[in-house]
Design an enzyme around this catalytic site. Structure first.
Site, PDB file in Angstrom:
ATOM      1  N   ARG A   1      -0.536   7.331   8.642  1.00  0.00           N
ATOM      2  CA  ARG A   1      -1.714   7.838   7.934  1.00  0.00           C
ATOM      3  C   ARG A   1      -2.444   6.671   7.273  1.00  0.00           C
ATOM      4  O   ARG A   1      -1.820   5.802   6.660  1.00  0.00           O
ATOM      5  CB  ARG A   1      -1.261   8.818   6.860  1.00  0.00           C
ATOM      6  CG  ARG A   1      -2.380   9.359   6.011  1.00  0.00           C
ATOM      7  CD  ARG A   1      -1.791  10.243   4.919  1.00  0.00           C
ATOM      8  NE  ARG A   1      -2.825  10.840   4.107  1.00  0.00           N
ATOM      9  CZ  ARG A   1      -2.572  11.543   3.004  1.00  0.00           C
ATOM     10  NH1 ARG A   1      -1.324  11.721   2.616  1.00  0.00           N
ATOM     11  NH2 ARG A   1      -3.561  12.066   2.308  1.00  0.00           N
TER      12      ARG A   1
ATOM     13  N   GLY B   1       2.695   0.143   7.587  1.00  0.00           N
ATOM     14  CA  GLY B   1       2.046  -1.121   7.253  1.00  0.00           C
ATOM     15  C   GLY B   1       0.820  -1.419   8.109  1.00  0.00           C
ATOM     16  O   GLY B   1       0.754  -1.077   9.284  1.00  0.00           O
ATOM     17  N   VAL B   2      -0.148  -2.060   7.474  1.00  0.00           N
ATOM     18  CA  VAL B   2      -1.425  -2.391   8.105  1.00  0.00           C
ATOM     19  C   VAL B   2      -1.676  -3.899   8.155  1.00  0.00           C
ATOM     20  O   VAL B   2      -2.125  -4.443   9.152  1.00  0.00           O
ATOM     21  CB  VAL B   2      -2.584  -1.690   7.335  1.00  0.00           C
ATOM     22  CG1 VAL B   2      -3.919  -2.349   7.620  1.00  0.00           C
ATOM     23  CG2 VAL B   2      -2.639  -0.209   7.697  1.00  0.00           C
TER      24      VAL B   2
ATOM     25  N   ASN C   1      -7.296   4.442   3.639  1.00  0.00           N
ATOM     26  CA  ASN C   1      -8.729   4.195   3.693  1.00  0.00           C
ATOM     27  C   ASN C   1      -9.041   3.526   5.035  1.00  0.00           C
ATOM     28  O   ASN C   1      -8.804   2.332   5.210  1.00  0.00           O
ATOM     29  CB  ASN C   1      -9.155   3.297   2.525  1.00  0.00           C
ATOM     30  CG  ASN C   1     -10.654   3.022   2.524  1.00  0.00           C
ATOM     31  OD1 ASN C   1     -11.281   2.905   3.580  1.00  0.00           O
ATOM     32  ND2 ASN C   1     -11.229   2.925   1.339  1.00  0.00           N
ATOM     33  N   PRO C   2      -9.539   4.298   5.999  1.00  0.00           N
ATOM     34  CA  PRO C   2      -9.756   3.752   7.347  1.00  0.00           C
ATOM     35  C   PRO C   2     -10.690   2.541   7.366  1.00  0.00           C
ATOM     36  O   PRO C   2     -10.480   1.620   8.154  1.00  0.00           O
ATOM     37  CB  PRO C   2     -10.374   4.920   8.117  1.00  0.00           C
ATOM     38  CG  PRO C   2      -9.986   6.136   7.353  1.00  0.00           C
ATOM     39  CD  PRO C   2      -9.858   5.729   5.910  1.00  0.00           C
TER      40      PRO C   2
ATOM     41  N   ALA D   1       0.839  -1.208   0.000  1.00  0.00           N
ATOM     42  CA  ALA D   1       0.000   0.000   0.000  1.00  0.00           C
ATOM     43  C   ALA D   1       0.871   1.253   0.000  1.00  0.00           C
ATOM     44  O   ALA D   1       0.665   2.162  -0.810  1.00  0.00           O
ATOM     45  CB  ALA D   1      -0.936  -0.006   1.207  1.00  0.00           C
TER      46      ALA D   1
ATOM     47  N   GLU E   1      -0.289  -6.895   8.391  1.00  0.00           N
ATOM     48  CA  GLU E   1       0.146  -7.913   9.337  1.00  0.00           C
ATOM     49  C   GLU E   1       0.113  -7.448  10.786  1.00  0.00           C
ATOM     50  O   GLU E   1       0.241  -8.251  11.704  1.00  0.00           O
ATOM     51  CB  GLU E   1       1.575  -8.370   8.976  1.00  0.00           C
ATOM     52  CG  GLU E   1       1.610  -9.159   7.691  1.00  0.00           C
ATOM     53  CD  GLU E   1       3.005  -9.263   7.102  1.00  0.00           C
ATOM     54  OE1 GLU E   1       3.466  -8.247   6.558  1.00  0.00           O
ATOM     55  OE2 GLU E   1       3.611 -10.335   7.187  1.00  0.00           O
TER      56      GLU E   1
END
Ligand code: MCN
Ligand code: MOS
Length: 764
Positions: free
Chosen positions: A654, A728-729, A657-658, A516, A731
């Site tokens: 940041r 990073g999101v 896309n939450p 991402a 993992e």
């Protein structure tokens, strides 16, 4: 062949910009069944291969009598080690040359149960399956090592690169007034993706097309090219949809060599779909691990020493390293540290990457041990963590880029109601249910390489984003559309995204939670370049109505181009392109230079992991962070554990896309619940055979096992981590869940379960 490209149906959605909560733009196609997965492709003249695995874990295939199978209806080819094609030995994912000699996909010397020893190809899947049962196979069996605890396995080999040390941990431990020493173990775990692995392969001359679910079309294409000695460009890998990967679909495996060689030998397209048990046998899951942690501390609970001795399981003919010190060495401040690790070979397929490899078992050890220390010195588990807070990365000697972990404890602790906890184990209950509240932290490093993307503004004013990056459910299609829409100033519904095809611009592996950050960076750059080119033409081209304005720039908003303050002339992009006589504006950009790479590094960057930068490369140490608070309910009579609620606060910088980031975090947390309570590859020690190689017996959480999950972002944009400030999101969410649950179970019951999963027989 259909081309999958997606655009949002919500043309005017105000959530279409970066940071907006846009729903997945590819979601509708999936729900409608319009998304074509790899083995749903049926090129003309397709035939079907079935893979046959070894019945023994160790020894030799003495003979395979293929006579009956070859005579069976519809059979086209029976492949064994005797008649297979010898391929070239491929290089590793680092790009280093493979072993000497040819690559033989079908083996004669067997090292694990289920290993590929033969394949049968027939006109239909049923004919291939029936004929495979007619193979007459005899074996010469040898003793096998069933796993890390097998006495025959021994200590394994030491992994010198895994030695991390500063100070004198042993001496400080001996001198410490408070000591904790405990051993933590995690079992083999598996990916259990919804879509099993499989491939459809077709040769046209020396050109190979493969439809195969892939987390990395460039990297996998390289292996095909090397196997067959053909140029990289001659391989076309198509993977627009992946039904989950979790690390299992990033590398080419022997079954793919078998399918492609059968297609070549028969000069017909071949499909080979693994059965669910074959996905367990042939695709390495998370390695079994064992680690002993010795913590030395002051009477107040301040750490003076962390000593770790770890081991992970690997295979007898491969090497997997599941790094056990990666969280241990950065989570808490300690003047003395020592970690060493061995790899212990067993008769199994080589283990592989499974969501947060390393961080996951690493966090299980240290986050349980610090909880044990809290109880040893009579401190609250949050308090002990804040007391030992690491103000910087001691291993690297660098400051954190961002680390809002204190904020995470505060936010999630408050939302959970932690202040109402009573400290003593077994002190909270409701009837026969023991209530336990536990906490643990997690982290995942920021990994970076370069991405490449093409952005096109088309004649009708719509925008196309193309890249070989993939979307296995994380949301890549959606966030790249959002990035382009925002950078170009067009409505989200005007942006279409096409991914997952090796013909498209290069992208590295969708692994290490890096995609991402690096692809939004590349798309942002390409979109700005396209926008600048269009504005330049609008200002300077003789055919442009803006030329006489004398402005030095123009604005693009909502798909229209106008003078900066919006007064005067305003034109839809399509009208401007028509006036300019252009059918498109196109810009291809990469982020090689931003990652210290040159144009000639392009191929290596996209096809190997050798250019991936360490999280400590540069002035800072960069990581995502999280904290999980969990309530468990343990039935006092039966020992059953239920996760009643969880509150987590996470920092991924940041968020692009939450909605999607929250979904990713929750997905990770759910896998963490599975790791804590359910997941375990059970091996029969007599035969070194995995007994629960199916979704009936290998348990993963169902909806009924998952409570309400509350996730909150405490992230702030991190300008060091990525172009747009995200970390990073994918993992992060799983890391720390298992220890939080184990700590909650201790609080509920007074029993420390250090061996995952926490099943009821360990509690009663
Ligand atoms: N995101 C965001 N803001 C950020 C970073 C990410 O909003 N700052 C969101 C985006 O929707 C993005 C997603 O999170 O698409 C994941 O981004 P990232 O953390 O960069 O991870 P990758 O795109 O590299 O995906 C790989 C990662 C890994 S390594 C595993 S393992 C994993 C995971 O993603 N496997 C998954 N999430 C998965 N999700 C699904 N559905 N299926 C898998 O197999
Ligand atoms: Mo993820 S395990 O790095 O694909």
């Amino acid at each position: 062949m259909s081309v999958h490209q997606f655009r949002s149906k919500h043309g005017d959605a105000s959530d279409g910009g970066l940071g907006g909560r846009l729903v997945r733009i590819d979601g509708e196609a999936k729900i409608r069944g319009e998304a074509t997965y790899a083995v749903e492709n049926h090129p003309e003249n397709l035939c079907h291969a079935v893979l046959v695995g070894s019945a023994i874990a160790s020894g030799r295939v003495a003979s395979i009598d293929t006579t009956a199978a070859e005579a069976a209806p519809g059979v086209l080819l029976v492949l064994t080690a005797d008649n297979q094609l010898e391929l070239n030995s491929p290089s590793t994912w680092l790009g280093t040359p493979g072993p000497e000699g040819p690559y033989r996909a079908l083996v004669r010397d067997v090292t694990f149960v289920g290993q590929q020893i033969a394949a049968v190809v027939a006109e239909t899947f049923e004919q291939a399956t029936a004929a495979a049962a007619l193979l007459d196979i005899s074996y010469e069996q040898a003793p096998a090592i069933y796993g890390i605890d097998d006495a025959a396995a021994g200590e394994g080999t030491e992994l010198p690169p895994r030695t991390v040390e500063w100070g004198d941990a042993a001496e400080a431990y001996d001198a410490a007034p408070v000591k904790i020493e405990a051993t933590y173990t995690t079992p083999r775990e598996f990916h259990t993706t919804i879509e099993p692995h499989g491939i459809v392969a077709r040769w046209e001359g020396d050109g190979l097309t493969v439809w195969e679910p892939s987390q990395w079309v460039y990297g996998m294409s390289r292996t095909y090219a090397e196997w067959y000695g053909i140029p990289f460009e001659k391989v076309r890998m198509i993977s627009p949809f992946i039904g989950g990967g979790f690390g299992s679909k990033a590398l080419v495996l022997p079954y793919a060599a078998i399918a492609t060689m059968a297609a070549k030998m028969l000069d017909r397209p071949v499909k080979l779909a693994l059965t669910r048990p074959q996905t367990f046998a042939l695709i390495g899951g998370r390695a079994e691990t064992r680690q002993t942690l010795s913590l030395g501390a002051t009477r107040e609970g301040k750490l003076t020493s962390i000593l770790q001795r770890g081991a992970n399981e690997t295979s007898v003919d491969g090497m997997w390293v599941e790094p056990l010190s990666v969280v241990t060495s950065i989570m808490y401040a300690t003047p003395n540290f020592s970690s060493r690790q061995n790899a212990v070979p067993a008769n199994t397929v080589t283990p592989g990457a499974l969501r947060a490899p390393g961080e996951n078992p690493s966090a299980f050890g240290i986050e349980c041990a610090i909880d044990e220390l809290a109880y040893a010195v009579g401190k609250d588990p949050v308090e002990i963590r804040l007391l030992n807070y690491a103000e910087q990365d001691q291993e690297a000697g660098k400051p954190w880029s961002t680390r809002p972990l204190r904020e995470a404890y505060a936010a999630a602790g408050e939302a959970f109601g932690w202040a109402k906890r009573s400290h003593a184990p077994r002190s909270m209950r409701e009837g026969r249910q023991l209530i336990g509240w536990g906490v643990a932290a997690g982290t995942y490093p920021v990994r970076r390489t370069a991405g490449e993307a093409m952005v096109r503004i088309l004649a009708d004013g719509s925008v196309e984003v193309v890249s070989s990056a993939i979307d296995m459910g994380q949301g890549t299609y959606t966030i790249l559309a959002q990035t382009a829409a925002e950078a170009l100033g067009v409505p989200i519904g005007d942006v279409a995204v096409r991914l997952g095809d090796s013909e498209l611009p290069g992208a590295p592996v969708a692994g290490g939670s890096q995609l991402a950050g690096l692809m939004t960076g590349a798309v942002h750059k390409a979109a700005l370049a396209a926008r600048d080119e269009l504005i330049g033409l609008a200002l300077n081209d003789p055919a442009s109505p803006f030329r006489d304005l004398g402005a030095n720039t123009l604005a693009i908003e909502n798909g229209e181009i106008a003078a900066p303050r919006g007064d005067g002339l305003r034109l839809p992009l399509a009208d401007l392109l028509r006036r300019l006589g252009r059918d498109k504006i196109e810009s291809l950009r990469d982020t090689l230079a931003e990652n210290g790479l040159k144009a000639e590094d392009r191929h290596r960057n996209h096809t190997t992991i050798s250019t991936m930068r360490a999280p400590t490369d540069g002035d800072y140490s960069m990581h995502s962070w999280c904290v999980h608070f969990v309530e468990v309910r343990v039935d006092e009579d039966f020992g059953t554990v239920r996760v009643a609620r969880m509150v987590s606060a996470l920092d991924s910088g940041r968020l692009y896309n939450p909605r999607l980031a929250e979904s990713q975090w929750k997905g990770g947390i759910i896998m963490g619940i599975g790791m804590a309570l359910l997941e375990e590859g059970l091996v029969d020690p007599r035969h070194a055979r995995l007994m629960n190689d199916n979704l009936g017996d290998y348990l993963i959480p169902t909806n009924a096992d998952v409570p309400d999950l509350q996730v909150t972002s405490v992230g702030v944009p991190d300008p060091h981590a990525s172009v747009l400030g995200g970390k990073g999101v994918g993992e992060l969410g799983i890391v720390g869940v298992a220890p939080a649950i184990a700590n909650a179970v201790f609080h509920a019951t007074g029993k420390r379960i250090r061996d995952l999963p926490i099943t009821l027989e360990k509690l009663i």
